[in-house]
Design a protein around this motif. Structure first.
Motif, PDB file in Angstrom:
ATOM      1  N   LEU A   1       0.823  -1.207   0.000  1.00  0.00           N
ATOM      2  CA  LEU A   1       0.000   0.000   0.000  1.00  0.00           C
ATOM      3  C   LEU A   1       0.863   1.265   0.000  1.00  0.00           C
ATOM      4  O   LEU A   1       0.574   2.227  -0.716  1.00  0.00           O
ATOM      5  CB  LEU A   1      -0.922   0.001   1.217  1.00  0.00           C
ATOM      6  N   VAL A   2       1.920   1.248   0.808  1.00  0.00           N
ATOM      7  CA  VAL A   2       2.821   2.399   0.836  1.00  0.00           C
ATOM      8  C   VAL A   2       3.501   2.564  -0.523  1.00  0.00           C
ATOM      9  O   VAL A   2       3.603   3.679  -1.053  1.00  0.00           O
ATOM     10  CB  VAL A   2       3.869   2.226   1.949  1.00  0.00           C
ATOM     11  N   TYR A   3       3.938   1.458  -1.091  1.00  0.00           N
ATOM     12  CA  TYR A   3       4.608   1.502  -2.400  1.00  0.00           C
ATOM     13  C   TYR A   3       3.677   2.058  -3.471  1.00  0.00           C
ATOM     14  O   TYR A   3       4.065   2.916  -4.278  1.00  0.00           O
ATOM     15  CB  TYR A   3       5.076   0.099  -2.761  1.00  0.00           C
ATOM     16  N   MET A   4       2.428   1.585  -3.472  1.00  0.00           N
ATOM     17  CA  MET A   4       1.462   2.073  -4.452  1.00  0.00           C
ATOM     18  C   MET A   4       1.199   3.567  -4.264  1.00  0.00           C
ATOM     19  O   MET A   4       1.080   4.311  -5.239  1.00  0.00           O
ATOM     20  CB  MET A   4       0.154   1.283  -4.316  1.00  0.00           C
ATOM     21  N   GLY A   5       1.097   4.000  -3.006  1.00  0.00           N
ATOM     22  CA  GLY A   5       0.861   5.411  -2.743  1.00  0.00           C
ATOM     23  C   GLY A   5       2.010   6.276  -3.208  1.00  0.00           C
ATOM     24  O   GLY A   5       1.800   7.350  -3.795  1.00  0.00           O
TER      25      GLY A   5
ATOM     26  N   LEU B   1      12.597  -0.932  -3.136  1.00  0.00           N
ATOM     27  CA  LEU B   1      11.294  -1.317  -2.589  1.00  0.00           C
ATOM     28  C   LEU B   1      10.489  -2.101  -3.618  1.00  0.00           C
ATOM     29  O   LEU B   1       9.821  -3.086  -3.273  1.00  0.00           O
ATOM     30  CB  LEU B   1      10.527  -0.067  -2.157  1.00  0.00           C
ATOM     31  N   GLY B   2      10.561  -1.692  -4.877  1.00  0.00           N
ATOM     32  CA  GLY B   2       9.841  -2.414  -5.926  1.00  0.00           C
ATOM     33  C   GLY B   2      10.307  -3.850  -6.053  1.00  0.00           C
ATOM     34  O   GLY B   2       9.498  -4.767  -6.240  1.00  0.00           O
ATOM     35  N   VAL B   3      11.622  -4.058  -5.947  1.00  0.00           N
ATOM     36  CA  VAL B   3      12.176  -5.422  -6.006  1.00  0.00           C
ATOM     37  C   VAL B   3      11.650  -6.242  -4.833  1.00  0.00           C
ATOM     38  O   VAL B   3      11.276  -7.416  -4.993  1.00  0.00           O
ATOM     39  CB  VAL B   3      13.712  -5.382  -5.999  1.00  0.00           C
TER      40      VAL B   3
END
Length: 277
Positions: free
Chosen positions: A119-123, A229-231
């Protein structure tokens, strides 16, 4: 000599006034014999029963009368009898005299941690404010970002219990660098202050160049952190899989808690078994 209480010689008899007594070979069981029964949980972690309950005994052999409201249940495990201390309500529904909810009321899991990370990554990718607030400079990271974070009601996917999640350091770094980049970008957008406009043109140009350089540097570090973070997110199966795993776990936890509530309610309806002093 006191005889051992087993399912072969133990029986329950009912008097004319519906008083049920626990007997052994026709004689009423005594406190000494009852204390000899092995203490073993009747309700499993999954909310099912380990055996067949017989009834409750209004006696506290382990000096537990001051504990939270509970019953001492006599139950059958195979060919043997056991006793179990069963609280009036499941641990996750227990409220202290001061009105505080038990720690078990909160739900924590690896799936919840991963979902919160996603959720944090998407935000951050969408340019919205992350669920984690910016980290104040010079503060203690453990006391800010790494504290447990309750998922907002709209994201927890359940109204029955609160969900707590923690995130890895890579998520903390990305959110912190995002905040730093936004601050640097805001400094550029704000333009020169009234004082700076009174300085020589070459000084003004230097200030503007420094601010752009700072923003570019912060953006570069932020992009790197987002890559890390994406990895990490992809290693966990990606956002879709992480959400599906979390949703399935929440549904299973809802069902588990309901089984516990049903089991406690059913045990509360068991007849009381009377034993001799």
């Amino acid at each position: 000599m006191t005889r051992q209480l087993t399912t072969q010689n133990a029986t329950i008899t009912t008097a004319a006034v519906e008083v049920k007594t626990l007997t052994i070979s026709g004689k009423q069981v005594t406190l000494a014999v009852f204390r000899q029964l092995k203490e073993e949980p009747l309700i499993t972690e999954d909310g099912t029963l380990n055996g067949e309950p017989w009834g409750s005994v209004n006696y506290h052999p382990d000096k537990c009368s001051a504990d939270a409201e509970h019953l001492h249940i006599v139950w059958q495990k195979g060919a043997e009898l056991r006793r179990s201390n069963v609280t009036a309500v499941p641990d996750f529904d227990r409220v202290s005299p001061g009105g505080h909810q038990a720690g078990t009321h909160w739900y924590r899991s690896t799936a919840a941690n991963r979902y919160l990370t996603a959720l944090v990554y998407m935000g951050l990718r969408a340019g919205r404010e992350p669920l984690l607030s910016p980290l104040p400079r010079g503060s203690n990271k453990f006391d800010t970002y790494m504290a447990k974070l309750e998922l907002p009601a709209g994201l927890s996917e359940t109204e029955e219990f609160p969900v707590i999640g923690t995130v890895p350091q890579a998520t903390v770094d990305a959110a912190d660098l995002c905040a730093a980049y936004r601050f640097a970008k805001a400094e550029i957008d704000r333009g020169l202050s009234d004082y700076e406009r009174t300085t020589p043109p070459e000084w003004q140009a230097k200030v503007i160049a420094q601010r752009h350089a700072t923003a570019d540097h912060q953006r570069h570090k932020y992009d790197e952190a987002m890559g890390v973070l994406g990895v990490a997110v992809e290693r966990c199966g990606g956002i879709v899989d992480m959400k599906c795993a979390y949703t399935a776990e929440i549904r299973a936890e809802e069902a588990r808690r309901q089984r516990h509530r049903d089991a406690h309610a059913a045990l509360a309806e068991l007849p009381q078994l009377f034993i001799a002093v």
